[in-house]
Motif scaffolding. Structure first.
Motif, short mmCIF file in Angstrom:
data_model
loop_
_atom_site.label_atom_id
_atom_site.label_comp_id
_atom_site.label_asym_id
_atom_site.label_seq_id
_atom_site.Cartn_x
_atom_site.Cartn_y
_atom_site.Cartn_z
N ALA A 10 82.59 6.19 53.97
CA ALA A 10 82.20 6.56 52.60
C ALA A 10 83.28 6.10 51.79
CB ALA A 10 82.11 7.89 52.54
N LEU A 18 75.44 15.76 46.96
CA LEU A 18 76.16 16.62 47.75
C LEU A 18 75.41 17.97 47.14
CD1 LEU A 18 77.71 17.52 50.15
CD2 LEU A 18 79.57 17.54 48.56
N PHE A 108 78.89 9.17 50.23
CA PHE A 108 78.81 10.49 51.11
C PHE A 108 78.12 11.60 49.88
CE2 PHE A 108 79.95 14.77 52.31
CZ PHE A 108 79.49 14.67 53.60
N PRO A 109 76.89 12.28 50.21
CA PRO A 109 76.23 11.92 51.67
C PRO A 109 75.00 10.87 51.50
CG PRO A 109 75.69 13.98 50.47
CD PRO A 109 76.56 13.36 49.61
N ASN A 110 74.86 10.16 52.49
CA ASN A 110 73.72 9.33 52.44
C ASN A 110 72.53 9.95 53.11
OD1 ASN A 110 74.09 8.91 55.43
ND2 ASN A 110 75.59 7.30 54.78
N ASP A 113 73.77 11.57 56.48
CA ASP A 113 74.87 12.83 56.16
C ASP A 113 73.90 13.95 55.47
OD1 ASP A 113 76.96 11.10 56.76
OD2 ASP A 113 77.15 10.29 54.71
N ALA A 116 72.08 15.69 58.35
CA ALA A 116 73.28 16.46 59.35
C ALA A 116 73.51 17.84 58.54
CB ALA A 116 74.54 15.71 59.60
N ILE A 117 73.78 17.44 57.24
CA ILE A 117 74.20 18.69 56.60
C ILE A 117 73.08 19.78 56.45
CG2 ILE A 117 74.74 19.71 54.42
CD1 ILE A 117 76.31 17.08 53.88
#
Length: 133
Positions: A10, A18, A108-110, A113, A116-117
Motif C-alpha cells: 500500500a 476505509l 489500502f483498503p483495496n 483488504d 478481509a476487514i
C-alpha cells in the motif's frame, strides 16, 4: 525469484474507502435494527427469540457479510475480467479522471483488504453473538 501471487504494498491509505468498509455498515445495521425493533417484532419466523443485543448483532453481521462478499466479488471480477477504472460517477462528462487500476490496488483498503476487514468484523459479531445468546 518472482512469486505466483505477489503481495501488493500500500502506498497510501484511502480514508473514504476505509470508512465505507468499517463504519458505514455498522451505522446502517444500527439504523435497520432500530427501525425493525421499533415495530416490536424481534423474533425470527422459526420461533426463535433473541435478546435485543443478539438481534442487533444479527443485523450487523448481515451488513458486514454483504460488504465482504461485495469486495470479494469485486476482486474476482477485477482479476478475471480485467476490471474497470474506479471512478465515483458514471457520467463520463462530469466525472473527474478515474484512478488507474494500479493506483486502486496500491491503496489500502483495496478489494482484498476490504473483504478481509469485513470478514473479520463478521467473525467478531458471530463470536459476540455466541457469547450473548
Amino acid at each position: 525469484m518472482p512469486s505466483l501471487f505477489p503481495v501488493p504494498t500500500a502506498r497510501r491509505i484511502d480514508q473514504q474507502r476505509l470508512f465505507s468498509v468499517a463504519l458505514i455498515p455498522f451505522a446502517a445495521a444500527i439504523a435497520m435494527a432500530s427501525t425493525v425493533a421499533a415495530t416490536g417484532f424481534t423474533a425470527s419466523p422459526l420461533g426463535e427469540t433473541s435478546s435485543t443485543l443478539g438481534f442487533l448483532l444479527d443485523f450487523i453481521k448481515l451488513c458486514y457479510l454483504a460488504v465482504a462478499m461485495a469486495h470479494l466479488s469485486g476482486a474476482i471480477a477485477d482479476r478475471t475480467c480485467g476490471g474497470m477504472a474506479a471512478g465515483l460517477s458514471m457520467d463520463e462528462f462530469d466525472a473527474p479522471e478515474p484512478m488507474s487500476r494500479d493506483e486502486f490496488w496500491r491503496a489500502f483498503p483495496n478489494h482484498v483488504d476490504g473483504a478481509a476487514i469485513a470478514g473479520a468484523l463478521t467473525l467478531l459479531c458471530v463470536i459476540a453473538g455466541s457469547l450473548v445468546g
